[in-house]
Design a protein around this motif. Structure first.
Motif, PDB file in Angstrom:
ATOM      1  N   MET A 154     -16.433 -40.819 -57.237  1.00 15.00           N
ATOM      2  CA  MET A 154     -16.003 -39.445 -57.336  1.00 15.00           C
ATOM      3  C   MET A 154     -14.571 -39.356 -56.831  1.00 15.00           C
ATOM      4  O   MET A 154     -14.196 -40.034 -55.892  1.00 15.00           O
ATOM      5  CB  MET A 154     -16.897 -38.554 -56.499  1.00 15.00           C
ATOM      6  N   ALA A 155     -13.894 -38.486 -57.397  1.00 12.99           N
ATOM      7  CA  ALA A 155     -12.497 -38.312 -57.010  1.00 12.99           C
ATOM      8  C   ALA A 155     -12.380 -37.053 -56.167  1.00 12.99           C
ATOM      9  O   ALA A 155     -12.831 -35.991 -56.551  1.00 12.99           O
ATOM     10  CB  ALA A 155     -11.613 -38.204 -58.233  1.00 12.99           C
ATOM     11  N   PHE A 156     -11.780 -37.214 -55.003  1.00 15.60           N
ATOM     12  CA  PHE A 156     -11.569 -36.094 -54.100  1.00 15.60           C
ATOM     13  C   PHE A 156     -10.082 -35.965 -53.813  1.00 15.60           C
ATOM     14  O   PHE A 156      -9.384 -36.960 -53.715  1.00 15.60           O
ATOM     15  CB  PHE A 156     -12.314 -36.292 -52.780  1.00 15.60           C
ATOM     16  N   LYS A 157      -9.713 -34.774 -53.648  1.00 18.78           N
ATOM     17  CA  LYS A 157      -8.320 -34.525 -53.328  1.00 18.78           C
ATOM     18  C   LYS A 157      -8.258 -34.012 -51.909  1.00 18.78           C
ATOM     19  O   LYS A 157      -9.022 -33.126 -51.537  1.00 18.78           O
ATOM     20  CB  LYS A 157      -7.747 -33.475 -54.277  1.00 18.78           C
ATOM     21  N   ASN A 158      -7.407 -34.590 -51.105  1.00 20.78           N
ATOM     22  CA  ASN A 158      -7.227 -34.159 -49.734  1.00 20.78           C
ATOM     23  C   ASN A 158      -6.221 -33.010 -49.735  1.00 20.78           C
ATOM     24  O   ASN A 158      -5.107 -33.150 -50.213  1.00 20.78           O
ATOM     25  CB  ASN A 158      -6.726 -35.336 -48.894  1.00 20.78           C
ATOM     26  N   GLY A 159      -6.607 -31.894 -49.182  1.00 18.82           N
ATOM     27  CA  GLY A 159      -5.751 -30.722 -49.207  1.00 18.82           C
ATOM     28  C   GLY A 159      -4.545 -30.837 -48.305  1.00 18.82           C
ATOM     29  O   GLY A 159      -3.590 -30.098 -48.452  1.00 18.82           O
ATOM     30  N   LEU A 160      -4.540 -31.772 -47.359  1.00 18.93           N
ATOM     31  CA  LEU A 160      -3.437 -31.913 -46.443  1.00 18.93           C
ATOM     32  C   LEU A 160      -2.309 -32.741 -47.020  1.00 18.93           C
ATOM     33  O   LEU A 160      -1.187 -32.662 -46.566  1.00 18.93           O
ATOM     34  CB  LEU A 160      -3.920 -32.531 -45.120  1.00 18.93           C
ATOM     35  N   GLN A 161      -2.627 -33.554 -47.999  1.00 16.98           N
ATOM     36  CA  GLN A 161      -1.578 -34.385 -48.590  1.00 16.98           C
ATOM     37  C   GLN A 161      -0.902 -33.616 -49.714  1.00 16.98           C
ATOM     38  O   GLN A 161      -1.511 -32.862 -50.450  1.00 16.98           O
ATOM     39  CB  GLN A 161      -2.180 -35.679 -49.132  1.00 16.98           C
ATOM     40  N   SER A 162       0.368 -33.849 -49.840  1.00 17.34           N
ATOM     41  CA  SER A 162       1.126 -33.115 -50.856  1.00 17.34           C
ATOM     42  C   SER A 162       1.154 -33.856 -52.184  1.00 17.34           C
ATOM     43  O   SER A 162       1.466 -33.271 -53.203  1.00 17.34           O
ATOM     44  CB  SER A 162       2.555 -32.870 -50.371  1.00 17.34           C
ATOM     45  N   SER A 163       0.820 -35.109 -52.178  1.00 13.06           N
ATOM     46  CA  SER A 163       0.889 -35.852 -53.438  1.00 13.06           C
ATOM     47  C   SER A 163      -0.353 -35.558 -54.270  1.00 13.06           C
ATOM     48  O   SER A 163      -1.400 -35.176 -53.772  1.00 13.06           O
ATOM     49  CB  SER A 163       1.033 -37.343 -53.177  1.00 13.06           C
ATOM     50  N   ASP A 164      -0.248 -35.750 -55.523  1.00 15.74           N
ATOM     51  CA  ASP A 164      -1.350 -35.490 -56.453  1.00 15.74           C
ATOM     52  C   ASP A 164      -2.130 -36.772 -56.762  1.00 15.74           C
ATOM     53  O   ASP A 164      -2.708 -36.897 -57.838  1.00 15.74           O
ATOM     54  CB  ASP A 164      -0.811 -34.892 -57.753  1.00 15.74           C
ATOM     55  N   ASP A 165      -2.172 -37.721 -55.807  1.00 15.55           N
ATOM     56  CA  ASP A 165      -2.893 -38.979 -56.020  1.00 15.55           C
ATOM     57  C   ASP A 165      -4.407 -38.710 -55.974  1.00 15.55           C
ATOM     58  O   ASP A 165      -4.898 -37.932 -55.166  1.00 15.55           O
ATOM     59  CB  ASP A 165      -2.547 -40.002 -54.943  1.00 15.55           C
ATOM     60  N   ILE A 166      -5.116 -39.390 -56.832  1.00 16.22           N
ATOM     61  CA  ILE A 166      -6.570 -39.281 -56.885  1.00 16.22           C
ATOM     62  C   ILE A 166      -7.160 -40.447 -56.112  1.00 16.22           C
ATOM     63  O   ILE A 166      -6.726 -41.587 -56.257  1.00 16.22           O
ATOM     64  CB  ILE A 166      -7.069 -39.287 -58.335  1.00 16.22           C
ATOM     65  N   LEU A 167      -8.168 -40.163 -55.289  1.00 15.29           N
ATOM     66  CA  LEU A 167      -8.846 -41.201 -54.527  1.00 15.29           C
ATOM     67  C   LEU A 167      -9.744 -41.971 -55.495  1.00 15.29           C
ATOM     68  O   LEU A 167     -10.639 -41.414 -56.108  1.00 15.29           O
ATOM     69  CB  LEU A 167      -9.678 -40.576 -53.405  1.00 15.29           C
ATOM     70  N   SER A 168      -9.492 -43.251 -55.649  1.00 14.02           N
ATOM     71  CA  SER A 168     -10.222 -44.034 -56.647  1.00 14.02           C
ATOM     72  C   SER A 168     -11.206 -45.018 -56.018  1.00 14.02           C
ATOM     73  O   SER A 168     -11.477 -46.049 -56.589  1.00 14.02           O
ATOM     74  CB  SER A 168      -9.225 -44.791 -57.517  1.00 14.02           C
ATOM     75  N   GLU A 169     -11.781 -44.717 -54.873  1.00 21.66           N
ATOM     76  CA  GLU A 169     -12.770 -45.582 -54.226  1.00 21.66           C
ATOM     77  C   GLU A 169     -14.172 -45.042 -54.500  1.00 21.66           C
ATOM     78  O   GLU A 169     -14.380 -43.838 -54.573  1.00 21.66           O
ATOM     79  CB  GLU A 169     -12.531 -45.632 -52.714  1.00 21.66           C
ATOM     80  N   ILE A 170     -15.136 -45.939 -54.601  1.00 16.98           N
ATOM     81  CA  ILE A 170     -16.526 -45.553 -54.811  1.00 16.98           C
ATOM     82  C   ILE A 170     -17.156 -45.295 -53.453  1.00 16.98           C
ATOM     83  O   ILE A 170     -17.013 -46.092 -52.530  1.00 16.98           O
ATOM     84  CB  ILE A 170     -17.294 -46.664 -55.545  1.00 16.98           C
ATOM     85  N   ASN A 171     -17.872 -44.210 -53.354  1.00 23.66           N
ATOM     86  CA  ASN A 171     -18.561 -43.891 -52.123  1.00 23.66           C
ATOM     87  C   ASN A 171     -19.850 -44.722 -52.075  1.00 23.66           C
ATOM     88  O   ASN A 171     -20.773 -44.516 -52.864  1.00 23.66           O
ATOM     89  CB  ASN A 171     -18.874 -42.396 -52.077  1.00 23.66           C
ATOM     90  N   MET A 172     -19.947 -45.668 -51.151  1.00 23.06           N
ATOM     91  CA  MET A 172     -21.056 -46.613 -51.090  1.00 23.06           C
ATOM     92  C   MET A 172     -22.268 -46.063 -50.326  1.00 23.06           C
ATOM     93  O   MET A 172     -23.347 -46.630 -50.394  1.00 23.06           O
ATOM     94  CB  MET A 172     -20.604 -47.911 -50.411  1.00 23.06           C
ATOM     95  N   THR A 173     -22.124 -44.991 -49.612  1.00 21.90           N
ATOM     96  CA  THR A 173     -23.216 -44.486 -48.775  1.00 21.90           C
ATOM     97  C   THR A 173     -24.464 -44.138 -49.589  1.00 21.90           C
ATOM     98  O   THR A 173     -25.557 -44.562 -49.213  1.00 21.90           O
ATOM     99  CB  THR A 173     -22.732 -43.283 -47.957  1.00 21.90           C
ATOM    100  N   PRO A 174     -24.396 -43.420 -50.698  1.00 24.02           N
ATOM    101  CA  PRO A 174     -25.621 -43.135 -51.460  1.00 24.02           C
ATOM    102  C   PRO A 174     -26.268 -44.410 -52.022  1.00 24.02           C
ATOM    103  O   PRO A 174     -27.495 -44.522 -52.053  1.00 24.02           O
ATOM    104  CB  PRO A 174     -25.163 -42.223 -52.587  1.00 24.02           C
ATOM    105  N   LEU A 175     -25.468 -45.365 -52.431  1.00 21.60           N
ATOM    106  CA  LEU A 175     -26.004 -46.617 -52.961  1.00 21.60           C
ATOM    107  C   LEU A 175     -26.749 -47.393 -51.877  1.00 21.60           C
ATOM    108  O   LEU A 175     -27.846 -47.912 -52.101  1.00 21.60           O
ATOM    109  CB  LEU A 175     -24.869 -47.470 -53.544  1.00 21.60           C
ATOM    110  N   VAL A 176     -26.194 -47.458 -50.680  1.00 23.12           N
ATOM    111  CA  VAL A 176     -26.845 -48.151 -49.566  1.00 23.12           C
ATOM    112  C   VAL A 176     -28.132 -47.431 -49.187  1.00 23.12           C
ATOM    113  O   VAL A 176     -29.159 -48.073 -48.907  1.00 23.12           O
ATOM    114  CB  VAL A 176     -25.880 -48.266 -48.372  1.00 23.12           C
ATOM    115  N   ASP A 177     -28.127 -46.113 -49.192  1.00 22.35           N
ATOM    116  CA  ASP A 177     -29.329 -45.351 -48.874  1.00 22.35           C
ATOM    117  C   ASP A 177     -30.452 -45.644 -49.875  1.00 22.35           C
ATOM    118  O   ASP A 177     -31.608 -45.851 -49.497  1.00 22.35           O
ATOM    119  CB  ASP A 177     -29.037 -43.852 -48.860  1.00 22.35           C
TER     120      ASP A 177
END
Length: 141
Positions: A1-24
């Motif tokens: 999932m892509a999340f945007k951090n509201g504190l950062q000014s750049s429009d970069d998309i977070l491209s990491e997979i969240n592993m917590t649901p998979l591990v659960d």
């Protein structure tokens, strides 16, 4: 999932997979398999008498009791009545409570005679009882 951090000014998309649901999910599946596999492997079997017995190791201190077709009990080669057998078994239990008693019963003897020998051994305090049998290929009709 892509999340945007509201504190950062750049429009970069977070491209990491969240592993917590998979591990659960994997941990839940692991727990389910750990609980169900022992239940499947410990089923009750009834066909155990088909297995052939292996020859027991020779024990020089084992006592052999024979029960012939008429129900007479022999200690080695000497015939004994129930009272003499009870006295000998009690003396054996006092001398060595861990002594092994092997019972050779004629296959045509009534079960009650072998059961009486087993009961006398148990009452005297001996707990290591075994039966001597013929291998399946050597049995006579």
């Amino acid at each position: 999932m892509a999340f945007k951090n509201g504190l950062q000014s750049s429009d970069d998309i977070l491209s990491e997979i969240n592993m917590t649901p998979l591990v659960d999910v994997m941990l839940v599946l692991l727990i389910i398999f750990m609980l169900t596999v022992p239940v499947l492997t410990h089923s009750i079997r009834v066909d155990l008498p088909r297995a052939s017995a292996t020859q027991a190791a020779e024990n020089a201190h084992a006592i052999t009791l024979s029960v012939d077709r008429s129900g007479t009990v022999f200690w080695g080669q000497a015939a004994l009545d129930r009272a003499a057998l009870a006295q000998r078994l009690a003396a054996l239990a006092r001398a060595n409570p861990q002594a092994e008693v092997r019972i050779r019963g004629d296959r045509r003897v009534e079960y009650q005679h072998v059961l009486a020998v087993m009961a006398l051994a148990q009452k005297s305090g001996l707990s290591q009882l075994s039966f001597i049998t013929e291998p399946v290929g050597n049995a006579q009709p």
